[in-house]
Write a protein that holds these residues in place. Structure first.
Motif, PDB file in Angstrom:
ATOM      1  N   ARG A 175       0.833  -1.201   0.000  1.00  7.14           N
ATOM      2  CA  ARG A 175       0.000   0.000   0.000  1.00  7.14           C
ATOM      3  C   ARG A 175       0.875   1.261   0.000  1.00  7.14           C
ATOM      4  O   ARG A 175       2.078   1.196   0.249  1.00  7.14           O
ATOM      5  CB  ARG A 175      -0.949  -0.002   1.205  1.00  7.14           C
ATOM      6  CG  ARG A 175      -1.700  -1.306   1.356  1.00  7.14           C
ATOM      7  CD  ARG A 175      -2.856  -1.205   2.322  1.00  7.14           C
ATOM      8  NE  ARG A 175      -4.044  -0.594   1.722  1.00  7.14           N
ATOM      9  CZ  ARG A 175      -4.872  -1.241   0.911  1.00  7.14           C
ATOM     10  NH1 ARG A 175      -4.668  -2.491   0.579  1.00  7.14           N
ATOM     11  NH2 ARG A 175      -5.934  -0.633   0.416  1.00  7.14           N
ATOM     12  N   SER A 184      -4.100   0.845  -2.187  1.00  3.77           N
ATOM     13  CA  SER A 184      -3.274  -0.214  -2.728  1.00  3.77           C
ATOM     14  C   SER A 184      -2.353   0.334  -3.810  1.00  3.77           C
ATOM     15  O   SER A 184      -2.793   1.084  -4.688  1.00  3.77           O
ATOM     16  CB  SER A 184      -4.157  -1.326  -3.307  1.00  3.77           C
ATOM     17  OG  SER A 184      -3.376  -2.287  -3.964  1.00  3.77           O
ATOM     18  N   SER A 200       6.877   2.249  -0.686  1.00  2.00           N
ATOM     19  CA  SER A 200       5.532   2.547  -0.205  1.00  2.00           C
ATOM     20  C   SER A 200       5.204   4.033  -0.296  1.00  2.00           C
ATOM     21  O   SER A 200       4.292   4.503   0.370  1.00  2.00           O
ATOM     22  CB  SER A 200       5.378   2.070   1.256  1.00  2.00           C
ATOM     23  OG  SER A 200       5.513   0.671   1.321  1.00  2.00           O
TER      24      SER A 200
END
Length: 311
Positions: A23, A54, A84
């Motif tokens: 994510r 996501s 991320s």
């Protein structure tokens, strides 16, 4: 049984780790100057791009196209997903040129003074260097006479005057500071509370034994801000620390040194405002004197300014 619990916990940990690593946990915006980071994040929110989503649902190329379409003044966009985090880099360009006003008008003096220099590009000069002018007096006229071969005026045209006229002016400055005043003094008593804001809901944490009701006047110092600001606007969680310090008012008197320092600071700020308004080559010193229960700061300011007023 113990081994089963261990393997179950390990599998849960790996599952959570796998879920979290897939994510987006931060959106970094850089390169913008006119558009704010908040406005760009809000637009990304409208496109369902936000912290916590996501990472597989992001198409960097498609997002770059949408950003260029949304912001026409952005000449270059780069969207990159690294780990991320999502990095959005912009480069803004100036699209529109400044429109010039061609309405026929004369350039006039903004204040009384002496003309230091004049250069005429369009129009007819009405003054020379060294002339004394009054506020509102024409410096460059919008009227242009066209002279024929026989030295006679064959035509008159009206244009927008253009040129550079510098006028030196004198301004008399005066400021007053009463000798007695009321000053604020901290008593040493204070109370601290913590405020947690989640959306439109507030939660306060404080010591109930300390009450503000006994404080007639107090200063408030607030520290904190958004929790995890690198995520997105979908997580409007703020944490604030507020400190209330009791103050009381008491009578005081300015010493000559204190008054001179305060008046000098005001004078310097006034000169700074003059520079922001186009004045330069400022001359003049502040003189401070005490009379009738007040300190007075006076100065004669000599300054130059390019004239930009039309009429």
């Amino acid at each position: 049984m113990a081994r089963a619990s261990f393997w179950c916990g390990l599998l849960c940990f790996l599952g959570i780790l796998f879920f979290m690593s897939g994510r987006i946990w931060g959106i970094e915006v850089s390169g913008q100057s006119y558009h704010t980071r908040e406005s760009i994040l809000k637009y990304l929110e409208s496109e369902n791009v936000y912290g916590g989503m996501s990472g597989s649902g992001i198409s960097c190329g498609e997002l770059e196209t949408k950003l260029r379409k949304k912001y026409p003044d952005v000449g270059w966009v780069s969207v990159e997903k690294s780990g991320s985090k999502l990095y959005v880099r912009l480069d803004e360009v100036l699209l529109q040129k400044k429109k010039t006003n061609k309405t026929p008008k004369s350039l006039v003096a903004q204040e009384d003074g002496t003309v230091l220099s004049i250069v005429t590009r369009t129009g007819t000069a009405k003054v020379r260097a060294g002339d004394t002018v009054r506020k509102g007096q024409k410096l460059i006229s919008e009227k242009v006479k066209i002279i024929g071969d026989n030295e006679e005026v064959v035509q008159k045209r009206h244009v927008r005057a253009a040129g550079t006229v510098v006028v030196q002016s004198v301004q008399h400055y005066e400021d007053e500071l009463p000798v007695p005043y009321r000053k604020q003094k901290l008593t040493g008593k204070q109370r601290t509370l913590y405020q947690i804001c989640i959306g439109n809901h507030n939660l306060f944490v404080y010591n109930p034994l300390k009450s503000l009701e006994s404080y007639e006047k107090y200063d408030i110092i607030r520290e904190g801000g958004r929790l995890c600001p690198f995520l997105s606007c979908r997580f409007p969680v703020f944490v604030w620390k507020k400190t209330f310090r009791e103050v009381c008012a008491e009578n005081g008197r300015y010493s000559p040194e204190e008054a001179a320092g305060i008046l000098q600071d005001r004078f310097d700020y006034y000169r700074l405002q003059m520079r922001d308004n186009g004045c330069y080559d400022l001359e003049g010193e502040l003189s401070v004197k005490e009379r009738n229960g007040s300190f007075y700061g006076t100065a004669t300011i000599i300054y130059s300014r390019k004239q930009t007023q039309y009429r």
